[in-house]
Design an enzyme around this catalytic site. Sequence first.
Site, short mmCIF file in Angstrom:
data_model
loop_
_atom_site.label_atom_id
_atom_site.label_comp_id
_atom_site.label_asym_id
_atom_site.label_seq_id
_atom_site.Cartn_x
_atom_site.Cartn_y
_atom_site.Cartn_z
N ARG A 102 0.99 -1.09 -0.04
CA ARG A 102 0.13 0.03 -0.03
C ARG A 102 1.05 1.07 0.19
O ARG A 102 1.83 1.52 0.93
CB ARG A 102 -0.87 -0.09 1.22
CG ARG A 102 -1.73 1.37 1.48
CD ARG A 102 -2.77 1.26 2.43
NE ARG A 102 -3.99 0.57 1.96
CZ ARG A 102 -5.36 0.57 2.46
NH1 ARG A 102 -5.44 1.44 3.47
NH2 ARG A 102 -6.05 0.05 1.79
N HIS A 129 -7.46 0.75 -6.42
CA HIS A 129 -7.63 0.05 -5.18
C HIS A 129 -8.25 -1.25 -6.02
O HIS A 129 -9.24 -1.74 -5.51
CB HIS A 129 -8.53 0.48 -4.11
CG HIS A 129 -8.61 -0.03 -2.80
ND1 HIS A 129 -7.64 -1.07 -2.59
CD2 HIS A 129 -9.13 0.31 -1.81
CE1 HIS A 129 -7.81 -1.36 -1.32
NE2 HIS A 129 -8.75 -0.62 -0.58
N GLN A 132 -10.26 -4.19 -3.60
CA GLN A 132 -11.38 -3.76 -3.28
C GLN A 132 -12.63 -4.09 -4.26
O GLN A 132 -13.59 -4.60 -3.62
CB GLN A 132 -11.40 -2.21 -2.73
CG GLN A 132 -12.62 -1.80 -2.10
CD GLN A 132 -13.01 -2.34 -0.94
OE1 GLN A 132 -12.12 -2.23 -0.22
NE2 GLN A 132 -14.10 -2.83 -0.85
N ASP A 223 -17.33 6.90 -1.83
CA ASP A 223 -16.01 6.66 -1.16
C ASP A 223 -15.73 8.07 -0.35
O ASP A 223 -16.30 9.15 -0.84
CB ASP A 223 -15.08 6.36 -2.13
CG ASP A 223 -13.57 6.08 -1.64
OD1 ASP A 223 -13.64 5.73 -0.03
OD2 ASP A 223 -12.60 6.27 -2.18
N CYS A 263 -16.44 1.24 0.40
CA CYS A 263 -15.26 0.23 0.78
C CYS A 263 -14.60 0.47 2.19
O CYS A 263 -14.06 -0.37 2.82
CB CYS A 263 -14.25 0.70 -0.31
SG CYS A 263 -13.78 2.43 0.06
N ARG A 291 -13.47 -8.85 1.82
CA ARG A 291 -12.00 -8.67 1.60
C ARG A 291 -10.97 -9.73 1.88
O ARG A 291 -10.17 -10.35 0.86
CB ARG A 291 -11.60 -7.43 2.52
CG ARG A 291 -11.94 -6.13 1.87
CD ARG A 291 -11.47 -5.67 0.73
NE ARG A 291 -9.98 -5.44 0.66
CZ ARG A 291 -9.30 -4.42 1.11
NH1 ARG A 291 -9.96 -3.44 1.53
NH2 ARG A 291 -7.99 -4.52 1.01
N1 NVA Z 1 -9.90 6.72 -1.52
C1 NVA Z 1 -9.59 6.17 -0.09
C2 NVA Z 1 -9.77 4.67 -0.01
C3 NVA Z 1 -9.60 4.20 1.24
C4 NVA Z 1 -9.93 2.69 1.35
C5 NVA Z 1 -8.05 6.38 0.18
O1 NVA Z 1 -7.53 6.29 -0.59
O2 NVA Z 1 -7.91 7.05 1.30
N1 CP Z 2 -11.06 -0.23 2.46
C1 CP Z 2 -9.81 -0.26 2.66
O1 CP Z 2 -9.06 -0.57 2.14
O2 CP Z 2 -9.72 -0.29 4.16
P1 CP Z 2 -8.41 0.03 4.79
O3 CP Z 2 -7.91 1.34 4.37
O4 CP Z 2 -8.91 -0.06 6.50
O5 CP Z 2 -7.44 -1.03 4.72
#
Ligand code: NVA
Ligand code: CP
Length: 314
Positions: A102, A129, A132, A223, A263, A291
């Site tokens: 990540r 993502h 997801q 989101d 998500c 997930r």
């Molecule tokens: N768009 C959000 C998704 C979190 C799972 C982010 O990147 O923070």
């Molecule tokens: N939806 C998702 O990826 O959640 P986290 O940021 O908690 O991993």
Amino acid sequence: MRHFLTLADFSKEELLEMIDLAVKIKAQTKQRQFVPYMEHQTLGMIFEKSSTRTRVSFETGIYQLGGIGLFLSANDIQLGRGEPMKDTARVISRMVDMVMIRTFEQSKLEEFAAYSKVPVINGLTDSYHPVQLMTDYLTMMEFGKADNPVCAYVGDGNNMAHSWLMLASKLGFELRIATPKGYECDPEIVSQAQAFAKESGATLIFGNDPVEAVKGCDVVTTDTWVSMGQEDEKEIRLKAFDGYMVDEAMMAHAKPDAIFLHCLPAYRGYEVSEETFEKHADVIFTEAENRLHAQKGIMVWLDQHRSEELGIRN
Ligand code: NVA
Ligand code: CP
């Protein structure tokens, strides 16, 4: 070697193979049957951003497959002190069997993958993502919404919106995206999706009117308006997204049995109302649980392909 960096790299058939594996492994798990598809294997999990679901689901998932997960926070490994990504990749991938990352730019993930000896999975970047979206599709299947659905994404043209574009354009369904002006999807990703859509027959519609997007659809999703790394823009973003909250008034334009996906984490009173969130909590938390199962399907698929490439029979 196959990595899982974006859904763009896979055919519809391949994505459905991963989903089939996820369905099978979920059913086994529900029977308390933990089949060691990846016995003794290690999954390195590098996090440059926070996570609840991604961390817990990957770590639990690899354990249920007979392996072990190594949680590597960028703050705790030398990457955080400036060791280059390509060196980190060359070290870690000689010791572990698969890596999940990540991070921020997609190019950092691509750099790691280019230097990695083992398959790499995107656990979220600024651009995508994908794990997801595989999860969301599995959830749509379970709630009877995967057969030629019309889906509406309301909100920021971010990593989630981009991954929705990839899923719809690969699998061939209708996706309507409503974003405020100035927060549209990345034009390069849009044109890539449009090219896939030509092949798959998907319909992709873009606009700035959430009600128009949601009209008569089967699945509504959104989101956060402030993604990780955008904290400084919070104030200006909250103003820009005024009118984009998915609430009961907006949901009234969708089909009466439409589902709502998120998500998570969700910010009630911003991208979704408390009422709408709680009304759809069963779907949303099944999505969160999925997930675990979707990612086991992806890991096993990648591992099986790796074994085939190496000429090893599992
Ligand atoms: N768009 C959000 C998704 C979190 C799972 C982010 O990147 O923070
Ligand atoms: N939806 C998702 O990826 O959640 P986290 O940021 O908690 O991993």
